[in-house]
Scaffold this motif. Structure first.
Motif, PDB file in Angstrom:
ATOM      1  N   LYS A  77      79.312  29.213 143.597  1.00  0.00           N
ATOM      2  CA  LYS A  77      78.944  28.877 142.228  1.00  0.00           C
ATOM      3  C   LYS A  77      78.326  27.498 142.084  1.00  0.00           C
ATOM      4  O   LYS A  77      77.994  27.090 140.993  1.00  0.00           O
ATOM      5  CB  LYS A  77      80.183  28.965 141.343  1.00  0.00           C
ATOM      6  N   ARG A  78      78.183  26.761 143.155  1.00  0.00           N
ATOM      7  CA  ARG A  78      77.710  25.382 143.055  1.00  0.00           C
ATOM      8  C   ARG A  78      76.321  25.265 142.452  1.00  0.00           C
ATOM      9  O   ARG A  78      75.991  24.251 141.876  1.00  0.00           O
ATOM     10  CB  ARG A  78      77.737  24.712 144.424  1.00  0.00           C
ATOM     11  N   HIS A  79      75.505  26.294 142.597  1.00  0.00           N
ATOM     12  CA  HIS A  79      74.143  26.204 142.081  1.00  0.00           C
ATOM     13  C   HIS A  79      74.099  26.282 140.558  1.00  0.00           C
ATOM     14  O   HIS A  79      73.085  26.006 139.952  1.00  0.00           O
ATOM     15  CB  HIS A  79      73.271  27.304 142.698  1.00  0.00           C
ATOM     16  N   LEU A  80      75.205  26.631 139.921  1.00  0.00           N
ATOM     17  CA  LEU A  80      75.248  26.707 138.463  1.00  0.00           C
ATOM     18  C   LEU A  80      75.750  25.390 137.904  1.00  0.00           C
ATOM     19  O   LEU A  80      76.662  24.784 138.438  1.00  0.00           O
ATOM     20  CB  LEU A  80      76.188  27.835 138.022  1.00  0.00           C
ATOM     21  N   GLY A 126      82.261  24.637 137.025  1.00  0.00           N
ATOM     22  CA  GLY A 126      83.619  24.175 136.735  1.00  0.00           C
ATOM     23  C   GLY A 126      84.179  24.838 135.491  1.00  0.00           C
ATOM     24  O   GLY A 126      85.348  25.210 135.445  1.00  0.00           O
ATOM     25  N   GLU A 127      83.331  25.006 134.489  1.00  0.00           N
ATOM     26  CA  GLU A 127      83.770  25.677 133.264  1.00  0.00           C
ATOM     27  C   GLU A 127      84.127  27.127 133.542  1.00  0.00           C
ATOM     28  O   GLU A 127      85.079  27.651 132.982  1.00  0.00           O
ATOM     29  CB  GLU A 127      82.667  25.632 132.204  1.00  0.00           C
ATOM     30  N   MET A 128      83.363  27.775 134.406  1.00  0.00           N
ATOM     31  CA  MET A 128      83.630  29.173 134.748  1.00  0.00           C
ATOM     32  C   MET A 128      85.021  29.293 135.367  1.00  0.00           C
ATOM     33  O   MET A 128      85.778  30.197 135.038  1.00  0.00           O
ATOM     34  CB  MET A 128      82.566  29.690 135.714  1.00  0.00           C
ATOM     35  N   VAL A 129      85.350  28.362 136.243  1.00  0.00           N
ATOM     36  CA  VAL A 129      86.672  28.378 136.877  1.00  0.00           C
ATOM     37  C   VAL A 129      87.752  28.188 135.823  1.00  0.00           C
ATOM     38  O   VAL A 129      88.749  28.908 135.800  1.00  0.00           O
ATOM     39  CB  VAL A 129      86.766  27.291 137.972  1.00  0.00           C
ATOM     40  N   ARG A 131      85.371  38.836 131.484  1.00  0.00           N
ATOM     41  CA  ARG A 131      85.519  37.442 131.044  1.00  0.00           C
ATOM     42  C   ARG A 131      84.282  36.628 131.412  1.00  0.00           C
ATOM     43  O   ARG A 131      83.826  35.799 130.638  1.00  0.00           O
ATOM     44  CB  ARG A 131      86.778  36.818 131.644  1.00  0.00           C
ATOM     45  N   LYS A 132      83.740  36.871 132.612  1.00  0.00           N
ATOM     46  CA  LYS A 132      82.527  36.163 133.028  1.00  0.00           C
ATOM     47  C   LYS A 132      81.371  36.493 132.093  1.00  0.00           C
ATOM     48  O   LYS A 132      80.617  35.609 131.690  1.00  0.00           O
ATOM     49  CB  LYS A 132      82.145  36.543 134.463  1.00  0.00           C
TER      50      LYS A 132
END
Length: 133
Positions: free
Chosen positions: A56-59, A63-66, A96-97
């Motif tokens: 997910k780093r490219h987004l 952090g918010e997704m987590v 949820r995503k």
């Protein structure tokens, strides 16, 4: 407003966002402390795997997704044990995503960030395609 736990009048209320629906809750000081004492400590909640974070780093909002997608599911599992089959858990996480990404999509459109909006639409479609009904 009245305390949700004991019913006494209280001047403290909290606005909470539950998957896009804003709700106002109120607790008196004593009940708030009781609720916090009874809650699951986050420090004991397993953190997301490095592999899932690396993907997910490219987004810009990884952090918010987590925080808004993965952590609540981990807390539920910590509190109640395994409550879903692996497929049910994956579907629930995907729902949820999608909700999270749709909110981000609306923000991007509102801010006229159409590149981000397009990327978000693609992510939403990818998740919808891999969700088993």
């Amino acid at each position: 407003m009245k305390c949700l736990k004991c019913g006494q009048e209280t001047s403290k209320s909290y606005k909470v966002d539950f998957d896009g629906a804003e709700k106002e809750i109120a607790y008196c000081q004593k009940c708030l402390m009781d609720v916090l004492k009874e809650s699951v400590p986050l420090k004991n909640t397993p953190s997301p795997s490095e592999d899932s974070m690396r993907k997910k780093r490219h987004l810009s909002f990884d952090g918010e997704m987590v925080i808004f997608v993965e952590t609540p599911l981990r807390i539920l599992e910590e509190m109640f044990g395994k409550i879903w089959s692996d497929q049910e858990k994956e579907n629930f996480e995907n729902e949820r995503k999608i909700t999270f990404l749709e909110r981000k999509l609306n923000e991007a459109i509102k801010n006229e960030d159409y590149r981000k909006a397009n990327r978000l639409k693609q992510l939403i479609l990818q998740i919808k395609n891999k969700t088993v009904k």
